[in-house]
Scaffold this motif. Structure first.
Motif, PDB file in Angstrom:
ATOM      1  N   ASN A 231      -3.697  11.571   3.551  1.00 11.08           N
ATOM      2  CA  ASN A 231      -2.257  11.845   3.660  1.00 11.08           C
ATOM      3  C   ASN A 231      -1.385  10.730   3.101  1.00 11.08           C
ATOM      4  OD1 ASN A 231      -2.391  14.424   4.844  1.00 11.08           O
ATOM      5  ND2 ASN A 231      -2.929  13.467   6.809  1.00 11.08           N
ATOM      6  N   ASP A 232      -1.859  10.074   2.065  1.00 11.77           N
ATOM      7  CA  ASP A 232      -1.073   9.031   1.414  1.00 11.77           C
ATOM      8  C   ASP A 232      -0.466   9.649   0.152  1.00 11.77           C
ATOM      9  OD1 ASP A 232      -0.128   6.947  -0.092  1.00 11.77           O
ATOM     10  OD2 ASP A 232      -1.865   5.650   0.239  1.00 11.77           O
ATOM     11  N   LEU A 233       0.721  10.243   0.346  1.00  9.20           N
ATOM     12  CA  LEU A 233       1.300  11.066  -0.708  1.00  9.20           C
ATOM     13  C   LEU A 233       1.630  10.278  -1.977  1.00  9.20           C
ATOM     14  CD1 LEU A 233       2.086  13.867  -1.460  1.00  9.20           C
ATOM     15  CD2 LEU A 233       4.258  13.575  -0.262  1.00  9.20           C
ATOM     16  N   ASP A 234       2.200   9.082  -1.810  1.00  8.26           N
ATOM     17  CA  ASP A 234       2.604   8.318  -2.990  1.00  8.26           C
ATOM     18  C   ASP A 234       1.403   7.936  -3.859  1.00  8.26           C
ATOM     19  OD1 ASP A 234       5.287   8.490  -2.537  1.00  8.26           O
ATOM     20  OD2 ASP A 234       5.342   6.695  -1.257  1.00  8.26           O
ATOM     21  N   THR A 235       0.325   7.531  -3.209  1.00  7.47           N
ATOM     22  CA  THR A 235      -0.880   7.190  -3.979  1.00  7.47           C
ATOM     23  C   THR A 235      -1.461   8.426  -4.647  1.00  7.47           C
ATOM     24  OG1 THR A 235      -1.328   5.445  -2.379  1.00  7.47           O
ATOM     25  CG2 THR A 235      -3.113   6.019  -3.867  1.00  7.47           C
ATOM     26  N   THR A 236      -1.413   9.557  -3.936  1.00  7.64           N
ATOM     27  CA  THR A 236      -1.912  10.808  -4.520  1.00  7.64           C
ATOM     28  C   THR A 236      -1.168  11.113  -5.811  1.00  7.64           C
ATOM     29  OG1 THR A 236      -2.193  11.629  -2.255  1.00  7.64           O
ATOM     30  CG2 THR A 236      -2.436  13.232  -4.033  1.00  7.64           C
ATOM     31  N   ILE A 237       0.160  11.062  -5.735  1.00  9.67           N
ATOM     32  CA  ILE A 237       0.971  11.351  -6.919  1.00  9.67           C
ATOM     33  C   ILE A 237       0.648  10.378  -8.045  1.00  9.67           C
ATOM     34  CG2 ILE A 237       3.330  11.370  -7.852  1.00  9.67           C
ATOM     35  CD1 ILE A 237       4.297  12.378  -5.153  1.00  9.67           C
ATOM     36  N   ALA A 238       0.614   9.087  -7.706  1.00  9.25           N
ATOM     37  CA  ALA A 238       0.366   8.074  -8.736  1.00  9.25           C
ATOM     38  C   ALA A 238      -0.981   8.296  -9.418  1.00  9.25           C
ATOM     39  CB  ALA A 238       0.416   6.677  -8.119  1.00  9.25           C
ATOM     40  N   ALA A 239      -1.993   8.618  -8.616  1.00  6.20           N
ATOM     41  CA  ALA A 239      -3.343   8.774  -9.179  1.00  6.20           C
ATOM     42  C   ALA A 239      -3.413   9.987 -10.105  1.00  6.20           C
ATOM     43  CB  ALA A 239      -4.364   8.908  -8.053  1.00  6.20           C
ATOM     44  N   TYR A 240      -2.873  11.133  -9.658  1.00  2.51           N
ATOM     45  CA  TYR A 240      -2.937  12.321 -10.513  1.00  2.51           C
ATOM     46  C   TYR A 240      -2.059  12.156 -11.759  1.00  2.51           C
ATOM     47  CZ  TYR A 240      -5.693  14.820  -7.064  1.00  2.51           C
ATOM     48  OH  TYR A 240      -6.694  15.198  -6.229  1.00  2.51           O
ATOM     49  N   ARG A 241      -0.957  11.423 -11.591  1.00  2.00           N
ATOM     50  CA  ARG A 241      -0.097  11.136 -12.732  1.00  2.00           C
ATOM     51  C   ARG A 241      -0.881  10.372 -13.800  1.00  2.00           C
ATOM     52  NH1 ARG A 241       4.946   8.626 -10.225  1.00  2.00           N
ATOM     53  NH2 ARG A 241       6.038  10.613 -10.055  1.00  2.00           N
ATOM     54  N   GLN A 242      -1.615   9.349 -13.363  1.00  2.00           N
ATOM     55  CA  GLN A 242      -2.423   8.551 -14.296  1.00  2.00           C
ATOM     56  C   GLN A 242      -3.542   9.393 -14.901  1.00  2.00           C
ATOM     57  OE1 GLN A 242      -1.226   5.759 -15.161  1.00  2.00           O
ATOM     58  NE2 GLN A 242      -1.661   4.101 -13.727  1.00  2.00           N
TER      59      GLN A 242
ATOM     60  N   GLY B 217       5.336  18.662  -5.282  1.00  2.00           N
ATOM     61  CA  GLY B 217       5.968  19.644  -4.403  1.00  2.00           C
ATOM     62  C   GLY B 217       6.039  19.147  -2.969  1.00  2.00           C
ATOM     63  N   ARG B 218       4.929  18.556  -2.517  1.00  2.00           N
ATOM     64  CA  ARG B 218       4.900  18.047  -1.146  1.00  2.00           C
ATOM     65  C   ARG B 218       5.932  16.936  -0.971  1.00  2.00           C
ATOM     66  NH1 ARG B 218      -0.757  16.909  -0.831  1.00  2.00           N
ATOM     67  NH2 ARG B 218      -0.984  18.869  -1.956  1.00  2.00           N
ATOM     68  N   LYS B 219       6.067  16.105  -1.996  1.00  2.00           N
ATOM     69  CA  LYS B 219       7.035  15.010  -1.948  1.00  2.00           C
ATOM     70  C   LYS B 219       8.472  15.579  -1.860  1.00  2.00           C
ATOM     71  CE  LYS B 219       8.319  10.634  -2.752  1.00  2.00           C
ATOM     72  NZ  LYS B 219       7.898   9.477  -1.968  1.00  2.00           N
ATOM     73  N   LEU B 220       8.687  16.715  -2.535  1.00  2.00           N
ATOM     74  CA  LEU B 220      10.038  17.282  -2.579  1.00  2.00           C
ATOM     75  C   LEU B 220      10.375  18.057  -1.312  1.00  2.00           C
ATOM     76  CD1 LEU B 220      10.076  18.377  -6.290  1.00  2.00           C
ATOM     77  CD2 LEU B 220      11.827  16.973  -5.193  1.00  2.00           C
ATOM     78  N   GLN B 221       9.355  18.423  -0.543  1.00  2.00           N
ATOM     79  CA  GLN B 221       9.589  19.199   0.664  1.00  2.00           C
ATOM     80  C   GLN B 221      10.484  18.411   1.619  1.00  2.00           C
ATOM     81  OE1 GLN B 221       5.829  20.758   1.739  1.00  2.00           O
ATOM     82  NE2 GLN B 221       6.749  22.793   1.877  1.00  2.00           N
ATOM     83  N   GLY B 222      11.657  18.985   1.916  1.00  2.00           N
ATOM     84  CA  GLY B 222      12.560  18.324   2.832  1.00  2.00           C
ATOM     85  C   GLY B 222      13.224  17.084   2.247  1.00  2.00           C
TER      86      GLY B 222
ATOM     87  N   ILE C 298       9.511  25.893  -2.969  1.00  2.00           N
ATOM     88  CA  ILE C 298       9.763  24.641  -2.242  1.00  2.00           C
ATOM     89  C   ILE C 298      11.127  24.060  -2.622  1.00  2.00           C
ATOM     90  CG2 ILE C 298       9.081  22.206  -2.069  1.00  2.00           C
ATOM     91  CD1 ILE C 298       6.163  23.164  -2.213  1.00  2.00           C
ATOM     92  N   VAL C 299      11.467  24.129  -3.925  1.00  2.00           N
ATOM     93  CA  VAL C 299      12.760  23.575  -4.331  1.00  2.00           C
ATOM     94  C   VAL C 299      13.863  24.632  -4.250  1.00  2.00           C
ATOM     95  CG1 VAL C 299      11.722  21.786  -5.770  1.00  2.00           C
ATOM     96  CG2 VAL C 299      12.345  23.971  -6.802  1.00  2.00           C
ATOM     97  N   LEU C 300      13.562  25.724  -3.530  1.00  2.00           N
ATOM     98  CA  LEU C 300      14.541  26.759  -3.187  1.00  2.00           C
ATOM     99  C   LEU C 300      15.102  27.527  -4.382  1.00  2.00           C
ATOM    100  CD1 LEU C 300      16.463  24.629  -0.531  1.00  2.00           C
ATOM    101  CD2 LEU C 300      14.604  26.265  -0.114  1.00  2.00           C
ATOM    102  N   ASP C 301      14.303  27.633  -5.442  1.00  2.00           N
ATOM    103  CA  ASP C 301      14.712  28.454  -6.575  1.00  2.00           C
ATOM    104  C   ASP C 301      13.945  29.778  -6.482  1.00  2.00           C
ATOM    105  OD1 ASP C 301      15.318  29.650  -8.938  1.00  2.00           O
ATOM    106  OD2 ASP C 301      14.866  27.908 -10.213  1.00  2.00           O
ATOM    107  N   ASN C 302      14.449  30.671  -5.623  1.00  2.00           N
ATOM    108  CA  ASN C 302      13.678  31.880  -5.313  1.00  2.00           C
ATOM    109  C   ASN C 302      13.560  32.843  -6.485  1.00  2.00           C
ATOM    110  OD1 ASN C 302      13.023  31.104  -2.718  1.00  2.00           O
ATOM    111  ND2 ASN C 302      14.996  31.833  -1.917  1.00  2.00           N
TER     112      ASN C 302
END
Lengths: 542, 230
Positions: A279-290, A314-319, A363-367
């Protein structure tokens, strides 16, 4: 003496002046046939058309594929003859060593600048070594471990200079032949003299094979403390820590390796997976980005890191309503565009991408956009040609359910359960998603029949096995494994019990019914082998 | 420096070095082509000296670049260290070949004395950067001869002898703190020795550490550089 006039050489170098200079050096050595290409892509193409004896590649090839990626692809796509000598030219010596830790190694590194005498000496030596080692390597390629081992022993006697190279190959032979005790003894002798990264890695990898994770842990910890720059030590250590139920430690270990060398796709993906689990979202994003970034010019990039990147964004943008919102949305949309173009021909990925896109938009409310992508997903679903993997099916079904398309979600699950009923982990997750209780009940029934059949098969009771496989196939007619099991049982029955032609034709039709198996599917190798055997036996009849 | 700046600096450093080395390669290769097109003996003594200077200086710039980059990485714990078994005869012969154009231009004879079967365990790339600098220096100061020797007991000892005037006393006494040796007016070898010391240091085995030593005399009566790898 090496007859250079008969050798074909390829120079891969984006810097034309330098390529010309190296070409001149080679011609002065007596080479007549020297080709030059300026990019990795052109190099792969050249190697498809011609078999080279000598390849000199610059590591740094501008913005495209680098020399290491070229080498990996050439080996992976089997475009090199075993006698081919590959020399990597690097500008800085230190880069060579980071690369040396990778799975695929060139025969030699040469550092710029070099003169013609040095080049000749290096090429002479590399080719001589290659010629001495290639018979053993050819045997290893054919999985003749014992013969290869003996061959290495002979090389040790005739060329004491190559002893340590021989020992490495001999270890591989013992390990592949599953003679683990002998393999460990060989390494213990090497390490007694002096611990080297390859010997420690070998020892740890044998312990992993033996599932002795505690010992493996000790070895890999020793390896990274003694050789902190041997980066594959971190990869192995992380794997063992993960196996021992310590995913947080595993993540920390991999982070250390990524910090030293970010450029390895596999490592970044594994880090992303671990961070996700932790559940370390920032590292997840960084790793997949790389992973996406370094995969752009790689033949080994997969849709997985693209989709996972959008999922974690998407998870990062939630809320999240303020910070970097626009930037993250733009980034994710860019990744979706890449999925659409890069994997255009792959309907499974297009389906997965469309569902992920719909999920993201919701998630970003663009239905409105979300609905559009769902409609698209519906359209693609009917055109899917191959089986989705278990994991992707779960991901897609879950998204569809959240988006309110429970009917399509159930369709995806039904297909997947039919394929993967023997995967307990998958069934556990699928049963949480589905509302169709019969689905899981049937899966366990099919699994029971299948297991019973496999048990009978192992007792050489092929006809009885076939009966049980038939029962399982009634419940799951599209399941690839059952079909393969049936075909194999029929061949066995034919070979060892009764020579009834009917068995062969039945096997043939069983295999012909498998039409949605992707070449990348792990089951494909078994499928094509059974096909080959069936055809072989049928031919003998005529 | 924070992480991001560090990454950027790293990238710039690596790509600049790559660029500069390409240029140096071209420079050296062009000079070799010019030299091969004229008969060497016909060159005036002056021209011989000048080509020697170009070769020597470009090799020196290149070597300094390598050392700087490696030291930077060492400071940042990013220096890859990959010791491996290596045939010492092959290794030393390559060091000689690297310097061959310069040796020929300056008409210096370079001999290697090593047992054919001898193997050592060391980081090939790092040790070769060390020796390139040391041999380059020996070429600069020697009159006509260089001798590279290698012996092995429980450690591997590589010695570079020359027949020049020898190291200044003050440098020999500086053992262990070679950074002080950098002297702008004489273009002294402070960096090279400092680097050699660092690289010897990171080679350790069974509790023993590598070391370097300077002395005068030796088999050729000039400077003697010695590096011990356990």
């Amino acid at each position: 003496m090496i007859k250079y006039s008969e050798k074909k050489a390829l120079i891969i170098e984006d810097f034309a002046e330098f390529a010309r200079a190296v070409g001149t050096m080679l011609r002065n050595m007596g080479l007549i046939h020297v080709d030059t290409v300026t990019s990795g892509e052109a190099a792969i193409q050249a190697c498809r058309e011609k078999k080279y004896d000598l390849i000199l590649s610059d590591y740094n090839l501008g913005t495209q594929k680098d020399g290491q990626q070229v080498l990996e692809e050439l080996i992976e796509f089997d475009l090199l003859i075993p006698e081919c000598t590959f020399i990597m030219i690097t500008a800085e010596k230190t880069a060579a060593m980071v690369m040396a830790a990778l799975e695929f190694q060139p025969d030699s590194y040469l550092t710029k600048p070099f003169n013609s005498q040095l080049l000749k000496s290096r090429v002479d030596k590399s080719i001589a070594k290659k010629q001495a080692m290639s018979p053993a390597q050819r045997l290893m390629k054919k999985s003749k471990w014992n013969e290869a081992y003996v061959q290495c022993e002979a090389v040790k006697q005739s060329h004491p200079k190559y002893s340590s190279a021989c020992l490495r190959l001999q270890f591989e032979c013992l390990k592949n032949a599953k003679l683990y005790d002998k393999a460990l003894q060989l390494l213990a002798d090497v390490i007694y003299e002096r611990a080297t990264p390859w010997a420690l890695k070998g020892m740890g990898s044998v312990y992993v094979k033996q599932q002795d994770y505690d010992r493996a842990l000790d070895i890999f910890e020793q390896m990274i403390s003694e050789f902190p720059m041997a980066l594959d030590g971190y990869d192995w250590l992380a794997k063992v820590q993960h196996q021992l139920g310590r995913p947080v430690d595993a993540q920390r270990t991999l982070e250390k390796a990524v910090e030293k060398s970010p450029k390895l796709l596999k490592r970044q993906k594994y880090l992303g997976q671990l961070a996700e689990q932790n559940n370390d979202l920032d590292t997840t994003i960084a790793a997949y980005r790389q992973a996406v970034k370094f995969g752009i010019h790689s033949a080994f990039s997969t849709p997985d890191e693209y989709v996972k990147l959008t999922k974690s964004l998407g998870r990062k943008l939630q809320g999240n309503t303020n910070e970097d919102r626009k930037k993250l949305i733009t980034e994710a949309e860019g990744v979706f565009l890449q999925i659409e173009s890069k994997f255009k021909e792959d309907s499974c990925t297009q389906f997965r991408g469309a569902v992920a896109h719909a999920d993201f938009c919701s998630i970003v409310l663009d239905n409105k956009a979300s609905d559009r992508h769902l409609k698209n997903a519906n359209k693609i679903f009917d055109k899917i040609e191959e089986h989705l993997t278990a994991e992707n099916s779960l991901e897609i079904a879950e998204s569809l359910k959240t988006l309110g398309l429970s009917q399509l979600s159930e369709c995806v699950l039904e297909d997947a359960v039919e394929q993967y009923f023997d995967d307990a982990n998958f069934i556990k997750k699928a049963s949480k998603l589905t509302t169709n209780k019969d689905l899981i009940k049937n899966a366990s029934k099919a699994n029971k029949y299948n297991n019973e059949a496999v048990r009978l098969f192992k007792q050489n009771k092929y006809n009885e096995a076939i009966r049980y496989f038939d029962k399982a196939a009634e419940i799951a007619p599209n399941n690839v494994n059952i079909r393969l099991n049936q075909a194999q049982s029929m061949l066995k029955q034919y070979q060892s019990v009764e020579k009834k032609t009917e068995l062969l034709t039945k096997s043939e039709s069983m295999l012909r019914a498998i039409t949605r198996l992707s070449i990348t599917d792990p089951r494909y190798a078994r499928f094509s082998e059974l096909n080959r055997l069936t055809q072989l036996m049928l031919q003998k009849l005529h | 420096m924070n992480r991001q700046n560090d990454d950027i600096f790293n990238m710039i450093l690596a790509s600049t070095v790559h660029d500069m080395k390409n240029s140096l390669s071209m420079l050296g290769e062009s000079l070799n082509i010019i030299l091969s097109s004229v008969e060497f003996k016909k060159l005036s003594p002056q021209a011989t000296t000048h080509t020697g200077v170009v070769q020597y200086e470009s090799a020196r710039v290149n070597n300094s670049l390598m050392q700087l980059l490696a030291l930077y990485k060492l400071e940042n714990e990013q220096l890859p260290f990959n010791p491996n078994y290596m045939n010492l005869g092959d290794f030393l012969e390559e060091q000689r070949l690297r310097q061959l154009p310069l040796l020929e231009a300056k008409r210096i004879q370079c001999e290697i004395d090593v047992d054919d079967e001898l193997e050592g365990v060391f980081d090939e790339c790092l040790l070769s950067t060390v020796l390139e600098n040391i041999i380059g220096n020996a070429i600069r100061y020697s009159r006509s001869k260089i001798l590279i020797e290698c012996i092995q007991s429980d450690t591997t000892v590589i010695t570079v002898n020359d027949d020049g005037p020898g190291y200044p006393e003050i440098m020999i006494e500086m053992a262990g703190s070679y950074m002080q040796g950098i002297n702008h007016s004489t273009g002294s070898t402070g960096l090279g020795l400092f680097f050699a010391q660092k690289i010897a240091d990171i080679h350790s085995h069974k509790g023993k550490q590598g070391s370097i030593k300077l002395s005068n005399g030796g088999k050729l009566g000039g400077g003697v550089f010695e590096i011990c790898i356990p």
